[in-house]
Design an enzyme around this catalytic site. Structure first.
Site, PDB file in Angstrom:
ATOM      1  N   CYS A 430      17.052  33.578   8.648  1.00 19.05           N
ATOM      2  CA  CYS A 430      17.266  34.748   7.953  1.00 19.05           C
ATOM      3  C   CYS A 430      17.195  34.854   6.512  1.00 19.05           C
ATOM      4  CB  CYS A 430      18.458  35.421   8.521  1.00 19.05           C
ATOM      5  SG  CYS A 430      18.445  35.657  10.115  1.00 19.05           S
ATOM      6  N   GLU A 432      18.534  31.846   4.433  1.00 11.19           N
ATOM      7  CA  GLU A 432      19.494  30.376   4.234  1.00 11.19           C
ATOM      8  C   GLU A 432      18.529  29.688   3.233  1.00 11.19           C
ATOM      9  OE1 GLU A 432      19.703  32.706   7.447  1.00 11.19           O
ATOM     10  OE2 GLU A 432      18.661  30.919   7.912  1.00 11.19           O
TER      11      GLU A 432
END
Length: 786
Positions: A430, A432
């Site tokens: 997502c 990171e």
């Protein structure tokens, strides 16, 4: 798209995801016959070799990039050594209305007769659950946190450029050198290192064999093929598969196929779910692209068709199905592979290039759910690159997302990484951040910040179940100041962080000991040099992340308590508690006051935003810098995937006027509908968070299509993004769709099957989402003024 890629795309979209028991049966057969004969790393490598030798090989009509994780596209293998599905699980997967997986009678029989009898009680999930303390189980069941690694491997990582310069034969030579250097008399770990290095060597052989089987199949098909052009393609595929990944790729086609075989190998070996990604694909492919053009052996059109074939391969791979709480908090087919475009080169110069723009065109035209895509935007990135991406985003697919490349580098420097490694890193999954090809950055699960306030208001008792799960932080009647209340909240936070970290330390050690990943370790610096597995601290960098959820909701709750109860004294705490316990029954006027007449995060209002910063500081202080089991440290992230819906379902009514069971705020976005002063105020509020001290934050925004029409609309979006990134914002993503369109899709899903929306850190088909998640997306504030 060419006719070839249109056909491949159509077949990928039409194929229904299914469960394949083939991998589960193969690994069960191997373990049943060989358990205890070898060390654990060698056992893992030999079982992987067994799978690569015997699994079904698929080469589809018209394909140029070959290889599937299962026996055919959309056939999903399972990982019983991690999580052994029950027959009931399989029945649910086959029959549930959303994100279902077809389960054949043969698959059920294989599970009933072969897989379940061996793995019941032996799976790592069973072992983990048997070892975790009762307080961990209590907190987990209460929805205070989730745990990623209770049923899937910690393979959340990204590859770098080394596999484009080296083949597996080169890595085998490195392994042989390290084996020769082992000091069996002076190094007490030498014997353990020998087993790990031996396992790495075997795993390389397994992948070379796997590629060779594809070459043999292509040659057999070529002999049968009557169409001369296709016969030549099949012979070319065979040539490519004989060369890569055993040897370094020589051209554009081989570079793509080399990556794909390594990708498949990693997610076949162990990585049940967790965002295996190619990283800076545009940067890695540019030398092959330029060389091919210069030599007259490649055209832009051929390169684009190969990339389109490559994209279809990702879309052929739904994520392996999850069970229990993990299924509830992440109901999607998306496997979270994420391609980074642009960014910075190792010397700090702009990394966007012609391949970046080709990839943006492909993303625009194919609009597949997988792979996910993002642009890494730095101060040095040209506006043409940003605006190209925004024209794609404006189409309403929710991708690519946009990351601040300069902040990404600063975040990694704060974590102690070298400047070169930080610039070569980026984002996966997502949002990171990690050092590509050099880091094991493990996501442990989500942490429910709002539930902690509910526990603080009940002295650690969960009002949903009546069970005492938290600390005894005192009767709220004794909270005479807001600081008294906040101290109770902070005490609950520290209490549950300790429980979660204790659980994660155990889980990480169990993975290191029982579930090594030797092939993944080959491709991550410095596992070969250390003789240590990826799961045991072999990587150069080792960070462990806890993801905070509901920062907008907890901020608004605290703002309401501070303003209405403690600052003004207009609302006694006991009265508010009674209203919350009754879910505002008969108290609609009070609920509306809390909803509409209190300070809210997302409006550039320091009264609320200062509380957001205070919660962030408490969370950060409780987590950041603490040692993990692999020689690295714990870090914080602020993202939910879809867990804000699950977490909301276990939280009663809250002081911000939210009713019981409704979703919490998403990412670092404001509470749905609470941001009333426009998108500029949203980014000003979000920009007050110290993003540089996180490993990633997620900001979701929704615009009406009319707002971003024409070049003026693109300019407005570009200015908004640049402004947010000047505040060190980490990430932003957009849904460009009207609420009326979403409601129409809810009412008539069959005529809106192709409607794609941004969910959290990924896009998904709107009609595949749960009703709760659909409603949450509809209620996100829709901005129509910039």
């Amino acid at each position: 798209m060419t006719g070839r890629t249109e056909g491949l795309r159509r077949r990928s979209l039409e194929a229904r995801p299914s469960i394949s028991a083939e991998r589960a049966v193969l690994i069960t057969e191997f373990y049943r016959e060989n358990e205890g004969k070898y060390s654990i790393p060698v056992t893992r490598a030999l079982s992987f070799l067994h799978i690569c030798r015997h699994k079904t090989i698929w080469l589809g009509e018209g394909e140029l990039i070959v290889g599937e994780r299962g026996p055919e596209p959309k056939a999903v293998p399972t990982y019983p050594e991690l999580t052994c599905h029950s027959l009931e699980d399989l029945e649910i997967l086959d029959s549930r209305p959303l994100t279902s997986y077809a389960v054949s009678a043969e698959c059920r029989r294989d599970y009933e007769d072969i897989v379940i009898p061996y793995w019941r009680g032996r799976s790592l999930r069973d072992k983990i659950f048997s070892q975790l303390k009762p307080e961990w189980h209590e907190a987990y069941a209460a929805g205070i946190f989730t745990e990623f690694m209770e049923q899937r491997a910690p393979g959340h990582t990204v590859l770098d450029g080394k596999l484009y310069q080296h083949g597996l034969v080169d890595f085998k030579a490195e392994i042989a050198d390290e084996l020769a250097r082992l000091d069996f008399s002076g190094d007490p770990l030498a014997w353990r290192k020998r087993e790990e290095l031996t396992a790495m060597d075997i795993s390389c052989d397994a992948v070379i064999l796997f590629a060779g089987r594809h070459a043999e199949l292509a040659e057999r098909l070529a002999l049968q093929e009557q169409d001369i052009p296709r016969r030549m393609e099949l012979l070319r595929i065979a040539e490519v598969c004989r060369h890569v990944p055993a040897h370094a790729p020589r051209d554009f086609h081989e570079a793509l196929q080399a990556y794909w075989f390594c990708h498949l190998a990693i997610i076949t070996e162990l990585n049940g779910w967790d965002s295996m990604s190619p990283g800076h694909l545009d940067q890695h492919l540019l030398p092959f692209y330029e060389k091919g053009l210069a030599e007259g052996l490649l055209t832009r059109e051929v390169a684009r068709e190969l990339l389109e074939c490559f994209f279809v391969k990702f879309n052929n791979h739904p994520s392996p199905p999850k069970v229990g709480v993990t299924a509830a908090e992440s109901g999607t087919y998306t496997d979270f592979a994420n391609i980074n475009l642009g960014g910075l080169l190792p010397d700090g110069s702009d990394g966007a290039n012609e391949v970046s723009h080709i990839l943006l065109d492909i993303i625009d035209e194919m609009h597949l759910l997988q792979p996910s895509s993002n642009i890494q935007l730095s101060r040095k990135s040209p506006d043409a690159f940003l605006k190209h991406a925004l024209r794609v985003i404006r189409k309403g697919y929710g991708f690519p997302s946009i990351f601040n490349a300069d902040s990404v580098v600063e975040e990694q420097l704060r974590q102690g990484k070298s400047l070169t490694d930080a610039r070569a890193g980026g984002c996966s999954g997502c949002v990171e951040v990690g050092a590509f090809g050099k880091e094991a950055y493990i996501l442990t699960g989500y942490f429910n910040l709002v539930k902690l306030l509910e526990l603080a208001l009940h002295s650690g008792m969960d009002p949903r179940t009546g069970r005492q799960v938290g600390s005894h932080t005192g009767d709220p009647a004794t909270f005479f100041t807001f600081d008294d209340l906040y101290a109770a909240f902070e005490a609950q936070l520290r209490h549950f962080i300790e429980i979660k970290m204790a659980g994660n330390q155990l889980i990480e050690q169990m993975f290191a000991e029982l579930m090594p990943a030797p092939f993944l370790s080959v491709l991550i610096d410095d596992c070969i040099k250390k003789g240590l597995d990826y799961n045991a601290g072999g990587a150069r960098y080792n960070n462990t992340f806890i993801q905070g959820v509901g920062i907008g909701s907890i901020t608004d709750c605290l703002a309401a308590l501070k303003e209405q109860v403690f600052d003004s004294g207009r609302l006694p705490l006991a009265v508010l508690q009674d209203s919350l316990n009754s879910d505002f029954e008969g108290q609609e006027l009070l609920r509306q006051r809390l909803l509409s007449r209190t300070h809210k995060y997302g409006n550039d209002d320091d009264y609320a935003d200062d509380l957001m910063r205070r919660v962030f500081e408490s969370f950060f202080t409780a987590v950041d810098g603490r040692p993990n089991s692999k020689g690295g440290h714990y870090r914080v992230e602020m993202l939910p995937t879809t867990c804000h819906v699950y977490f909301g379902s276990v939280v009663g009514a809250t002081p911000d006027g939210r009713r019981a069971g409704m979703p919490l705020s998403e990412g670092i976005s404001p509470v749905q509908g609470a941001d009333r002063n426009g998108p500029t105020s949203v980014i000003k509020s979000a920009g007050k968070m110290d993003h540089i001290r996180t490993g990633g934050t997620l900001l979701n925004m929704k615009f009406t299509p009319a707002l971003v029409e024409g070049e003026e609309g693109i300019d407005k979006m570009a200015n908004l993004v640049r402004s947010y990134f000047r505040m060190d914002g980490h990430h932003v993503q957009f849904n460009v769709v009207g609420a009326e369109t979403l409601r129409a899709a809810q009412a008539d899903p069959e005529n809106h099957r192709d409607l794609i929306v941004r969910v959290a850190g990924y896009s998904d088909y709107f009609c595949d989402l749960s009703k709760e998640l659909q409603d949450e997306i509809v209620t996100r504030t829709e901005h129509d003024v910039l």
